[in-house]
Design a protein around this motif. Structure first.
Motif, short mmCIF file in Angstrom:
data_model
loop_
_atom_site.label_atom_id
_atom_site.label_comp_id
_atom_site.label_asym_id
_atom_site.label_seq_id
_atom_site.Cartn_x
_atom_site.Cartn_y
_atom_site.Cartn_z
N GLU A 141 51.37 -65.57 -41.10
CA GLU A 141 50.47 -66.39 -41.92
C GLU A 141 49.04 -66.31 -41.39
O GLU A 141 48.08 -66.27 -42.17
N VAL A 142 48.89 -66.27 -40.06
CA VAL A 142 47.56 -66.19 -39.48
C VAL A 142 46.89 -64.86 -39.80
O VAL A 142 45.70 -64.79 -40.10
N LEU A 143 47.69 -63.77 -39.74
CA LEU A 143 47.13 -62.43 -39.96
C LEU A 143 47.08 -62.04 -41.42
O LEU A 143 46.62 -60.94 -41.75
N SER A 144 47.53 -62.91 -42.30
CA SER A 144 47.57 -62.55 -43.73
C SER A 144 46.17 -62.34 -44.30
O SER A 144 45.99 -61.54 -45.23
N THR A 145 45.18 -63.02 -43.78
CA THR A 145 43.82 -62.88 -44.31
C THR A 145 42.95 -61.96 -43.47
O THR A 145 41.75 -61.83 -43.73
N VAL A 146 43.53 -61.32 -42.43
CA VAL A 146 42.75 -60.45 -41.55
C VAL A 146 42.64 -59.06 -42.17
O VAL A 146 43.63 -58.46 -42.58
N ARG A 150 36.84 -57.58 -41.45
CA ARG A 150 36.65 -58.84 -40.74
C ARG A 150 36.80 -58.64 -39.24
O ARG A 150 36.05 -59.23 -38.44
N LEU A 151 37.74 -57.83 -38.80
CA LEU A 151 37.91 -57.55 -37.38
C LEU A 151 36.66 -56.87 -36.81
O LEU A 151 36.22 -57.16 -35.69
N TYR A 152 36.09 -55.95 -37.59
CA TYR A 152 34.89 -55.25 -37.15
C TYR A 152 33.72 -56.24 -37.00
O TYR A 152 32.93 -56.15 -36.06
#
Length: 263
Positions: A141-146, A150-152
């Motif tokens: 659930e936490v990584l679903s919007t990653v 966004r990481l960059y």
């Protein structure tokens, strides 16, 4: 003949009695009928039983103040600096208003204290298992919007924060290393070289060994040798190389005494 017992109300002080008389006669505190209030006040203190001198003195001082105000009310009104008529009751009214404010504040505090007596508190007794419980994290659930974008952006933000913590000046100094140097041995080395060469240049001696401390000790040695008259220094022109000439007698005796002072 038996006297008729009279029940007198208890007042905290003369101001408390005056407030009672004002409320009893239903008159405005800003327009006190001083003659009426004074007469009733005098009747009350005349009926006071034997009280302590401190208590009676307070009531008597207020009685004198009321009589003074009453007499001044009978005289032509006084004028203030602004030309307005001065009211002899003004100071007394201010004291009554202040006393009334504090009196009712005390009632509020008393009510709060009485209400607080009915409240009971229990200290927290949370079980250790409940207190240490942490809601499990759903990784999906936490990584679903990653996303990579966004990481960059997060990566760039972290790098920018690290750059802001770097000193732009000191970070370019490089690594500072401690130089171990023997003062006495170095001074003997410099003196030995000049003694054997008889004449040499200052630049030549500086190139014999590396390190900043060596150059500092060499410069210190030359200053001491010049002061003792063992070395002559000559510079033919400004910014030219410095020529050194040995003029001392015995190298071992001269350098031993000099080096011993720094060991």
């Amino acid at each position: 003949m038996m006297g008729i017992p009279v029940k007198l109300e208890k007042f905290e002080g003369p101001l408390d009695l005056l407030l009672h008389l004002i409320e009893k006669n239903k008159v405005s505190i800003y327009d006190i009928p001083i003659a009426l209030i004074t007469d009733q006040y005098m009747e009350y203190i005349a009926q006071l039983p034997g009280e302590s001198l401190d208590v009676m003195s307070e009531f008597l001082v207020m009685a004198a103040t009321l009589l003074d105000i009453k007499s001044r009310m009978l005289l032509p009104p006084e004028k203030t600096e602004e030309g307005e008529e001065a009211d002899p009751r003004e100071e007394l009214v201010q004291k009554l208003l202040e006393y009334k404010m504090y009196k009712y504040m005390s009632y509020e505090l008393r009510d709060c204290m009485e209400e607080a007596e009915g409240h009971f508190y229990k200290e927290a007794t949370i079980p250790e298992e409940v207190e240490s419980y942490r809601e499990p994290v759903n990784v999906e659930e936490v990584l679903s919007t990653v996303t990579l974008e966004r990481l960059y952006a997060v990566f760039l933000d972290v790098m920018k924060r690290q750059e802001n913590h770097i000193d732009p000046v000191r970070s370019r100094f490089g690594c500072l290393k401690k130089e171990d140097i023997n003062l006495g041995e170095t001074m003997r080395f410099v003196g030995q070289y000049i003694f054997e060469k008889k004449t040499c240049s200052f630049h030549e001696i500086l190139l014999l060994r590396s390190g900043k401390q060596y150059k500092i000790v060499t410069f210190l040695t030359l200053l001491e040798l010049m002061k003792e008259g063992k070395v002559e220094v000559e510079q033919p022109e400004s910014f030219a190389d410095i020529s050194l000439t040995w003029t001392g007698k015995d190298l071992d005796e001269d350098m031993s005494d000099l080096a011993a002072d720094y060991e």
